[in-house]
Enzyme design. Structure first.
Site, PDB file in Angstrom:
ATOM      1  N   ASP A 109       0.845  -1.179   0.000  1.00  0.00           N
ATOM      2  CA  ASP A 109       0.000   0.000   0.000  1.00  0.00           C
ATOM      3  C   ASP A 109       0.889   1.240   0.000  1.00  0.00           C
ATOM      4  OD1 ASP A 109      -2.362  -1.362   0.040  1.00  0.00           O
ATOM      5  OD2 ASP A 109      -2.564  -1.349   2.219  1.00  0.00           O
ATOM      6  N   ASP A 151      -4.815  -3.066   4.928  1.00  0.00           N
ATOM      7  CA  ASP A 151      -5.288  -2.459   6.163  1.00  0.00           C
ATOM      8  C   ASP A 151      -6.806  -2.503   6.307  1.00  0.00           C
ATOM      9  OD1 ASP A 151      -6.010  -0.624   4.263  1.00  0.00           O
ATOM     10  OD2 ASP A 151      -4.633   0.944   4.929  1.00  0.00           O
ATOM     11  N   ASP A 209      -9.471  -6.090   2.351  1.00  0.00           N
ATOM     12  CA  ASP A 209      -8.159  -6.616   1.969  1.00  0.00           C
ATOM     13  C   ASP A 209      -7.949  -8.040   2.461  1.00  0.00           C
ATOM     14  OD1 ASP A 209      -7.199  -4.389   0.604  1.00  0.00           O
ATOM     15  OD2 ASP A 209      -6.559  -3.408   2.440  1.00  0.00           O
TER      16      ASP A 209
END
Length: 1149
Positions: free
Chosen positions: A363, A687, A691
């Protein structure tokens, strides 16, 4: 007993909670508000700090019962259940009993050898029990930290972060999407709150919480919406505590590396068993020949009992039980150190798997950037500013709407320690907007309090308060729509929607923009194509500078409209249209200073780093270049383009795909599956709740400890506590350290096994001796299995490990270089072992030669020591019979005239002693007496030779031990490095273990020789044996030099054999062809990436379902029950997943 300060007692409250007794709740306790009052709490402000402490004392703490750990003595007792240890104990018991029961052996102290073996067995099991006990404690500490999470509560009206164990009855718990509910309670506020209770009830459908069903249970998870919950039961009184608290993990699950090493240990153990059986048979045959039969009185006099002990000990040494121990120790040590490096390991196997990672999908926000966001510029109602605006720069009406949007369309909050020190809690983008609101002098807490519905409105009743706008509904941010909204009732007849989200997504839903006149009055202006293009240019310009662009919009609509569907307000898509754009803010999130170097380190280590983000592609490209992720020829794609691209177009681009922007969780999942299909070992960060599938699909799931939801953390293998990419690099380093440490220990132990087995086998077959006796082999086993594992498995990893290429999927445990070092180091040691065993008596006869019969059978020794004292002959008879031995070539003869054979010609007597002694008769008593004397002399000769062999055995044993000591040092480097002592001075434990081994060996040689059957060495022998041991380092250096600099055919053979072993583990061309079967159907090459992966996952699910049914049927026939089959299936699934072939990837294959 004094009266209770509470209006309800624990037993009554817990009974109502357990039964979900809504009638008693509303009738007896006065509903949620009444219950809160009885608990000295407040549904608006929560408990005070003092009330929280009192509640903990009265209602209990939020902790659960734990399974008591195994005691040290229980672990020690379990060690004696090992079959090999039981065999040793049986043999030691037999040796001790016979040594004490048989008078001759008791006189010679043979029972002491049995006692010594008992002591050795105890030491081996004791040390093993210490290791197991420490491992159990270590894993208990680590497992305890898995359940520690921080939750948000209202205490005294302030939002606080507390540990889940600090939550008490009466607390007001704030819930949000992805949160784990950590106590039982009642919903106070519900904004579309939906709870997944599958973990308790097994129901797959999430349950919406409202006034009719306000009951929430610990152990469940919030799948949608948000709200507040009044805690009614904690700890063992909660439903989770009553049902599942005793189900804990002990850390005993085997990792893939442990399973592989188990197979290695089994193979080596079988070889050792074969060698042991051969040695036993060879020694037994020789003993029977020497003793002319099987005399029971001598079975404990260096006989079958000792041979059995020796054979069992060979098995003990051969079975490398230290291999799984080394993995456990390496993993436990790594997990402890990784915690200090901000890596909390939830799944043990992730330690080793992370070391083989070839791709990291990271990310952006918070991982590559600081996640400390600040509004730096923006567009506000038609005015573009290159800085964060002051309050006077934004028209009042627009500013008021923005302040409402910042405060109400958000669940983040600020913890203000001082004017300049503010901590962010929650979504950092929302915190940046709250900071802008704070700069304008707005109090977001006051706005939230003012606009919250009253208690009766919270419980679902109609809104009637028209003095202030009240929150009617909240629509959560999702990755699919990229925006969040809050709906306010401004009057009985009108509603106001406040929306915020990704700029290009929100602007696409806007039909007008806000403008103001000279007096500051706001109005709306049609957003035509020219204005939209101009505004999008502003967005692209900010995004190209690395800013996150957030658009804030509003919409007014009537409260009632006959044309609306009944469920119109259930779906935010019905509301998020025809909005008015109020502002577009650019939020700066600086790249972490250490990230570019960390990314470069990964790339140098052969790991491809990819950025997967929901941000605008312009922002993503800018940040990726700043981090060093996006190269000149790298490719950046947006999620929609990626998922809809035909798979045959994407596959050639996949190796160069470095940025995936505006991606959804499904895009991340698809990317992970494709990368795994191409043989990559993939680590993925996540997070959000959505996900979780990608985290589970990946080889190693990395959840963010700060920004991550509890759903994401539970789906992950490792939690990055500081959300920092550099911490991920450290996890790679520790993962490689685990794999390398095991390889080091494997090379060390297999070298020792190789030498010990060959020496034992050859010694028994050629010469019939035990070169290394039982106690010596047990000492070697202790060095190998415990001390070697402890030394090599706990070294601090060298940063140079990151200079190597990742192991990937097909890398075998023993590669060509290791195989080469095992064999050549073994040959070096075998050369010296055999030289000492067979050559030393010849090369240095003055000290190491064996006594010959004629040297021992002197007339005085034969007559007095054996014939008279041992056999009780008369002196005259003793002298006569001994003259046959010394003068008649039986076996000795003398050329002296005074020593003439009394039986005649010595040669003729030696040819047929029975005829010579019995005067031609078939047999006589004289001959029987002589044979008894001859047997006694042979036994004394064997005893003397055993004493002679002690000198050779002592040198051999000391050399062997020091060879292993220096081999331990050599094994620190396994890739042909010259400097295998690099960093040795920093490895304190390694040096301590070396010192312990040297000290113990010195004590054995000088003071424990009676037990270990060795004798003290001279100083010259000490120097010589240590020098031979140290020569292992010189030999290894020479091998490494030849390997690196000279094309040596013989060395190449060893490496080639090892490489052949590696190729055996690689995928064959036939398997590779089968792996593309999913693309072989008609039109499959034109299939989109998303559809192809969906098809593959469908096939995997079908295959797994078929496997489940087949195993159910098979187990049913066997009568073993389905659970047994399930355990096997899960073990295979676990093996596939960690080896890089999870279900979806395997179906692609």
């Amino acid at each position: 007993m004094g009266s209770s300060p509470y209006g309800v007692e624990p037993a009554e409250l817990f009974a109502i909670n357990s039964e979900k007794d809504s009638e008693a709740l509303n009738g007896k306790l006065g509903g949620v508000a009444g219950l809160a009052a009885k608990l000295n709490s407040d549904i608006k402000a929560g408990l005070t700090a003092e009330a929280a402490d009192a509640s903990r004392q009265h209602f209990g703490a939020n902790t659960y019962r734990q399974v008591p750990p195994k005691s040290f003595f229980r672990i020690l007792a379990e060690g004696y259940k090992d079959p090999v240890i039981l065999l040793l104990c049986a043999a030691a018991l037999l040796s001790t009993v016979l040594g004490a029961a048989i008078p001759e052996e008791r006189h010679e102290g043979k029972w002491i050898e049995g006692i010594a073996i008992w002591v050795a067995i105890f030491l081996v099991t004791f040390v093993s029990a210490i290791n197991d006990f420490q491992k159990d404690l270590q894993f208990r500490k680590l497992n305890a930290q898995k359940d520690v999470i921080e939750v948000k509560v209202l205490r005294g009206g302030d939002t606080r972060l507390v540990r889940n164990s600090d939550v008490v009855v009466g607390d007001l718990l704030l819930l949000d999407t992805g949160d784990k509910i950590i106590a039982d309670g009642l919903v106070v506020d519900s904004y579309g709150l939906v709870v997944d209770e599958a973990s308790l009830t097994g129901e797959s459908d999430p349950i919406k919480k409202h006034a009719e069903d306000p009951w929430c249970r610990s152990g469940t998870q919030v799948s949608e919406g948000s709200g507040k919950m009044l805690v009614t039961a904690v700890g063992d009184a909660s439903e989770w505590g009553n049902t599942i608290s005793l189900v804990t993990s002990s850390g005993d699950e085997q990792t893939p590396l442990q399973e592989k090493l188990g197979h290695v240990a089994a193979t080596v153990g079988k070889i050792g068993g074969s060698v042991a059986a051969t040695c036993f048979v060879a020694l037994l045959i020789k003993w029977c020949v020497i003793n002319r039969g099987f005399p029971l009185s001598k079975i404990n006099d260096n006989g079958p009992v000792q041979f059995f002990l020796y054979s069992v000990t060979i098995i003990v040494v051969a079975i490398p039980e230290g291999l799984p121990l080394a993995v456990t120790m390496a993993l436990a040590y790594s997990m402890k150190k990784m915690m200090k490096d901000q890596n909390f390991v939830r799944v043990l196997a992730a330690c080793e798997t992370m070391g083989g990672a070839t791709a990291i999908c990271s990310d952006k926000t918070g991982t590559l950037t600081e996640n400390r966001m600040t509004v730096t510029e923006g567009w506000f109602a038609g005015v573009k500013l290159d800085h964060a605006p002051n309050p006077e720069e934004v028209p009042g009406e627009v500013r008021s709407l923005l302040e409402l949007n910042f405060a109400l369309n958000s669940k983040a909050f600020l913890i203000e320690h001082s004017k300049d020190l503010v901590d962010f809690v929650g979504n950092r983008t929302e915190c940046a907007l709250l900071m802008l609101s704070r700069k304008w002098g707005s109090d977001y807490k006051a706005l939230r309090d003012t606009h919250q519905p009253k208690i009766e409105q919270r419980l679902g009743k109609a809104l009637r308060d028209t003095h202030q706008p009240k929150i009617e509904q909240m629509y959560q941010f999702t990755s699919a729509k990229k925006m969040a909204s809050v709906l306010l009732r401004t009057s009985p007849d009108s509603l106001l929607l406040l929306n915020k989200g990704a700029a290009e997504w929100v602007l696409a839903k806007c039909s007008s923009i806000a403008v103001t006149d000279s007096s500051g009055k706001m109005s709306s202006q049609l957003l035509d194509d020219a204005s939209r293009a101009q505004l999008m240019d502003t967005v692209v310009g900010m995004a190209s500078r690395g800013l996150r662009c957030i658009c804030l919009a509003s919409r007014e609509l009537p409260a009632e409209d006959a044309a609306r569907a009944v469920n119109f307000f259930e779906d935010s898509a019905n509301l998020d249209v025809n909005m008015t754009a109020l502002a577009v803010v650019g939020i700066k999130d600086p790249v972490r200073a250490e990230v570019p170097a960390a990314v470069a380190t990964c790339q140098k280590a052969g790991i491809v780093v990819r950025m997967v983000t929901g941000d605008n592609i312009h922002t993503a490209r800018h940040i990726a270049r700043e981090c060093g992720i996006l190269s000149q020829d790298g490719i950046a794609l947006e999620g929609p383009d990626f998922r809809n691209m035909p798979i045959h177009d994407l596959l050639p681009l996949l190796p160069k795909l470095q940025v995936l922007a505006r991606s959804s969780p499904e895009d991340k999942l698809t990317l992970v599956s494709l990368l795994k299909h191409h043989g990559e070992v993939v680590a993925v960060t996540g997070d959000g709740t959505n996900d979780a599938p990608a985290l589970k699909e990946s080889d190693v799931g990395l959840a963010m400890g700060i920004a991550g939801t509890e759903v994401a953390k539970e789906a992950a293998d490792i939690v990055i506590l500081d959300d920092n990419f550099s911490s991920i690099v450290k996890s790679v380093l520790w993962g490689r350290s685990v794999f390398t440490s095991i390889r080091k220990f494997l090379q060390f132990q297999l070298t020792v096994n190789f030498v010990a087995l060959i020496v034992s086998f050859v010694g028994a077959m050629v010469g019939g001796r035990m070169p290394l006796n039982v106690l010596q082999l047990l000492w070697v086993n202790l060095i190998m299995d415990t001390m070697g594992a402890l030394a090599l498995a706990t070294e601090t990893p060298s940063p140079k490990l990151l200079d190597e290429k990742p192991a990937g999927r097909s890398e075998p445990l023993i590669n060509g270089k290791m195989f080469k070092h095992i064999l050549l180091q073994g040959f070096y040691q075998l050369f010296w072992m055999f030289l000492f065993l067979y050559g030393l008596p010849t090369l240095v006869p003055q000290r190491y030669a064996f006594t010959t019969p004629c040297q021992l059978y002197t007339p005085d020794f034969c007559t007095n020591s054996v014939a008279i004292q041992q056999l009780g002959m008369a002196p005259a008879d003793a002298a006569r019979y001994c003259s046959y031995v010394s003068s008649c070539s039986l076996p000795c003869s003398s050329s002296s005239s005074s020593s003439v054979c009394p039986l005649g010609d010595a040669a003729a007597v030696a040819a047929d002693p029975a005829a010579a002694i019995c005067k031609g008769q078939a047999g006589c008593s004289d001959y029987d007496t002589f044979k008894g004397l001859q047997s006694a002399l042979e036994r004394r000769l064997q005893q003397q030779r055993d004493k002679d062999f002690l000198r050779v055995a002592s040198v051999l044993f000391n050399t062997f031990i020091f060879a292993q000591i220096f081999n331990l040092v050599v094994s620190r480097r396994i890739n042909d490095e010259y400097n295998f002592v690099e960093g040795l001075h920093k490895s304190t434990l390694f040096l301590v273990i070396l010192a312990i081994i040297v000290f113990c060996q010195t004590m054995i040689m000088n003071f424990l020789g009676f037990f270990f059957k060795v004798q003290p060495l001279t100083w010259q022998e000490w120097l010589f044996t240590i020098a031979i041991g140290a020569g292992a380092m010189l030999w290894s250096t020479a091998v490494r030099f030849l390997s690196r600099n000279i094309s040596c055919g013989q060395l190449s053979i060893f490496t080639a054999i090892g490489n052949r072993l590696a190729r055996m583990n690689q995928v064959t061309s036939k398997q590779m062809a089968a792996s593309h079967a999913v693309y072989d159907g008609p039109g499959s090459l034109q299939m989109s990436v998303h559809d192809a992966v969906a098809l593959a996952r469908g096939k995997a699910a079908a295959a797994e379902s078929a496997e489940v049914e087949a195993e159910k049927a098979a187990e049913g026939k066997k009568g073993g029950g389905w659970l047994k089959g399930k355990g096997k299936r899960e073990a295979r699934q676990y093996e596939r997943t960690i080896s890089g072939r999870s279900d979806s990837a395997a179906s692609l294959n």
